[in-house]
Design a protein around this motif. Structure first.
Motif, short mmCIF file in Angstrom:
data_model
loop_
_atom_site.label_atom_id
_atom_site.label_comp_id
_atom_site.label_asym_id
_atom_site.label_seq_id
_atom_site.Cartn_x
_atom_site.Cartn_y
_atom_site.Cartn_z
N ILE A 100 0.83 -1.21 0.00
CA ILE A 100 0.00 0.00 0.00
C ILE A 100 0.87 1.26 0.00
O ILE A 100 0.58 2.22 -0.72
CB ILE A 100 -0.95 -0.02 1.22
CG1 ILE A 100 -2.01 -1.10 1.05
CG2 ILE A 100 -1.62 1.34 1.41
CD1 ILE A 100 -2.86 -1.33 2.28
N MET A 101 1.91 1.26 0.80
CA MET A 101 2.78 2.44 0.90
C MET A 101 3.45 2.75 -0.44
O MET A 101 3.32 3.86 -0.97
CB MET A 101 3.82 2.24 1.99
CG MET A 101 4.76 3.43 2.17
SD MET A 101 5.97 3.20 3.49
CE MET A 101 6.97 1.87 2.80
N PHE A 102 4.14 1.77 -1.00
CA PHE A 102 4.89 2.03 -2.23
C PHE A 102 3.96 2.21 -3.43
O PHE A 102 4.21 3.05 -4.30
CB PHE A 102 5.88 0.90 -2.49
CG PHE A 102 7.09 0.94 -1.60
CD1 PHE A 102 8.05 1.91 -1.76
CD2 PHE A 102 7.25 0.01 -0.58
CE1 PHE A 102 9.17 1.96 -0.95
CE2 PHE A 102 8.36 0.05 0.25
CZ PHE A 102 9.32 1.03 0.07
N GLY A 103 2.87 1.42 -3.49
CA GLY A 103 1.95 1.55 -4.61
C GLY A 103 1.24 2.89 -4.63
O GLY A 103 1.09 3.52 -5.69
N SER A 104 0.79 3.36 -3.47
CA SER A 104 0.08 4.64 -3.41
C SER A 104 1.04 5.81 -3.67
O SER A 104 0.67 6.78 -4.36
CB SER A 104 -0.59 4.81 -2.05
OG SER A 104 0.35 4.72 -0.99
N ALA A 123 5.37 -6.87 -3.91
CA ALA A 123 5.39 -6.19 -5.21
C ALA A 123 4.05 -6.27 -5.93
O ALA A 123 3.58 -5.28 -6.51
CB ALA A 123 6.50 -6.78 -6.08
N SER A 124 3.41 -7.44 -5.90
CA SER A 124 2.11 -7.57 -6.58
C SER A 124 1.06 -6.70 -5.93
O SER A 124 0.17 -6.15 -6.61
CB SER A 124 1.66 -9.04 -6.57
OG SER A 124 1.59 -9.54 -5.25
N TYR A 125 1.12 -6.51 -4.62
CA TYR A 125 0.19 -5.62 -3.92
C TYR A 125 0.41 -4.17 -4.37
O TYR A 125 -0.54 -3.42 -4.56
CB TYR A 125 0.38 -5.74 -2.41
CG TYR A 125 -0.13 -7.02 -1.82
CD1 TYR A 125 -1.28 -7.05 -1.04
CD2 TYR A 125 0.53 -8.23 -2.03
CE1 TYR A 125 -1.75 -8.23 -0.49
CE2 TYR A 125 0.06 -9.41 -1.49
CZ TYR A 125 -1.07 -9.41 -0.72
OH TYR A 125 -1.55 -10.58 -0.18
N ALA A 126 1.68 -3.78 -4.49
CA ALA A 126 1.99 -2.42 -4.91
C ALA A 126 1.43 -2.13 -6.30
O ALA A 126 0.91 -1.03 -6.56
CB ALA A 126 3.50 -2.20 -4.89
N ARG A 127 1.51 -3.10 -7.18
CA ARG A 127 1.00 -2.90 -8.55
C ARG A 127 -0.51 -2.72 -8.55
O ARG A 127 -1.05 -1.86 -9.26
CB ARG A 127 1.41 -4.09 -9.42
CG ARG A 127 0.89 -4.02 -10.83
CD ARG A 127 1.52 -5.08 -11.70
NE ARG A 127 2.89 -4.74 -12.07
CZ ARG A 127 3.66 -5.49 -12.85
NH1 ARG A 127 3.20 -6.62 -13.32
NH2 ARG A 127 4.89 -5.11 -13.15
N ILE A 128 -1.23 -3.51 -7.74
CA ILE A 128 -2.69 -3.39 -7.67
C ILE A 128 -3.08 -2.06 -7.05
O ILE A 128 -3.99 -1.36 -7.54
CB ILE A 128 -3.29 -4.56 -6.87
CG1 ILE A 128 -3.09 -5.86 -7.64
CG2 ILE A 128 -4.77 -4.33 -6.59
CD1 ILE A 128 -3.53 -7.09 -6.89
N VAL A 183 10.82 4.87 -10.71
CA VAL A 183 11.80 4.15 -9.90
C VAL A 183 11.14 3.00 -9.14
O VAL A 183 11.63 1.86 -9.13
CB VAL A 183 12.50 5.11 -8.92
CG1 VAL A 183 13.35 4.33 -7.91
CG2 VAL A 183 13.35 6.11 -9.67
N ILE A 184 10.00 3.30 -8.48
CA ILE A 184 9.34 2.28 -7.66
C ILE A 184 8.85 1.13 -8.53
O ILE A 184 9.05 -0.04 -8.20
CB ILE A 184 8.18 2.90 -6.86
CG1 ILE A 184 8.73 3.85 -5.79
CG2 ILE A 184 7.34 1.80 -6.20
CD1 ILE A 184 7.65 4.58 -5.01
N MET A 185 8.22 1.44 -9.64
CA MET A 185 7.63 0.39 -10.46
C MET A 185 8.68 -0.43 -11.20
O MET A 185 8.46 -1.62 -11.45
CB MET A 185 6.63 0.99 -11.46
CG MET A 185 5.41 1.63 -10.79
SD MET A 185 4.70 0.64 -9.43
CE MET A 185 4.17 -0.83 -10.30
#
Length: 289
Positions: A100-104, A157-162, A116-118
């Motif tokens: 949640i932190m990195f994806g948002s 990582a998969s959570y960040a993408r969603i 960079v994050i993705m």
């Protein structure tokens, strides 16, 4: 089949699905109650060694038999429920937080931050998660704590993408624009407006992923990379019982059943939550059923 017969079959199917989901929820609640009250429920000390009663078949004194050291299998499975569930919940909490932190952050700020994050997410997703977790545990050393760290670092990582895909659409909505006009800070907007509206698919994914996390923890413990003997953990119990599969099959059957029931219950509950929280599924059901 006639239309009325088809409608009847569909209605029964919907009822049975909801019933199955409810039963899965009850099973999970029972598992957590067993985990919380393991000290009260357990008939014996799971660590107590009694060589006089080793490898006893299931009987009235030991309902699930005893192991090669005379320890009560039922007591060890009950305590194993506590370890497997609590460790899995802790791991999934860390995974959700990181995702949640990195994806948002990536979606909300965009630009170079997003890039960079993705790209880092893409690198993580290019590796087999289990192999990467085994490598990390091998570096950190075998223990439950290091196992949780390894699983969390290889699974977020998969959570960040969603989360990123959800936040990209939410941040363009009118209520977010109004919050910016009123002078709200980016952190406030993310915490109060954006993340709460992107949490539903993450809850569904986390519920479905709980079964995978349980399997990962028990599997790596079976390989000797997680809980260490004499810890009463399901994967460790399977590892200890594999040498007695022909003479004492209950040493592997009962821990295996505990793993299977737990994973199946979380998968069924996740399917039910997905149907409940996904508006596209509800819309399809209302149109066709």
């Amino acid at each position: 089949m006639r239309p009325n017969e088809i409608a009847s079959v569909i209605a029964k199917t919907r009822t049975s699905i909801s019933t199955v989901n409810f039963i899965a929820l009850l099973i999970i609640l029972c598992l957590f109650l067993v985990a919380v009250f393991a000290d009260v429920i357990s008939p014996y000390d799971p660590y107590e060694v009694n060589m006089k009663e080793k490898l006893q078949k299931p009987n009235l004194n030991h309902l699930l038999g005893t192991d090669q050291l005379g320890r009560d299998v039922l007591s060890r499975i009950i305590y194993g429920t506590r370890i497997s569930l609590f460790v899995s919940v802790f791991a999934i909490a860390i995974i959700m937080f990181l995702g949640i932190m990195f994806g948002s952050i990536a979606a909300y700020f965009g630009g170079k931050v997003d890039e960079v994050i993705m790209r880092f997410v893409d690198v993580l997703l290019s590796f087999p998660g289990l192999i990467l977790a085994i490598t990390l545990v091998g570096i950190l050393g075998p223990s439950l704590k290091n196992l949780v760290i390894a699983i969390a670092l290889t699974s977020w990582a998969s959570y960040a993408r969603i989360v990123r895909s959800c936040v990209l659409s939410i941040k363009e909505m009118e209520f977010v624009t109004q919050a910016k006009v009123l002078g709200a800070s980016d952190v406030y907007i993310l915490v109060k407006h954006v993340i709460p509206n992107a949490i539903a698919p993450i809850i569904v994914l986390a519920t479905l992923d709980m079964g995978h996390i349980v399997l990962s923890i028990t599997g790596l413990s079976f390989l000797g990379l997680g809980a260490q003997p004499p810890t009463p953990e399901w994967g460790t119990m399977l590892n200890e019982g594999k040498n007695f599969m022909t003479t004492a099959p209950w040493l592997t059957i009962f821990p295996g059943l505990a793993i299977m029931i737990t994973v199946l219950a979380f998968n069924l509950l996740g399917d039910g939550l997905r149907d409940l929280l996904d508006p596209r599924v509800r819309e399809y059901a209302s149109k066709h059923y």
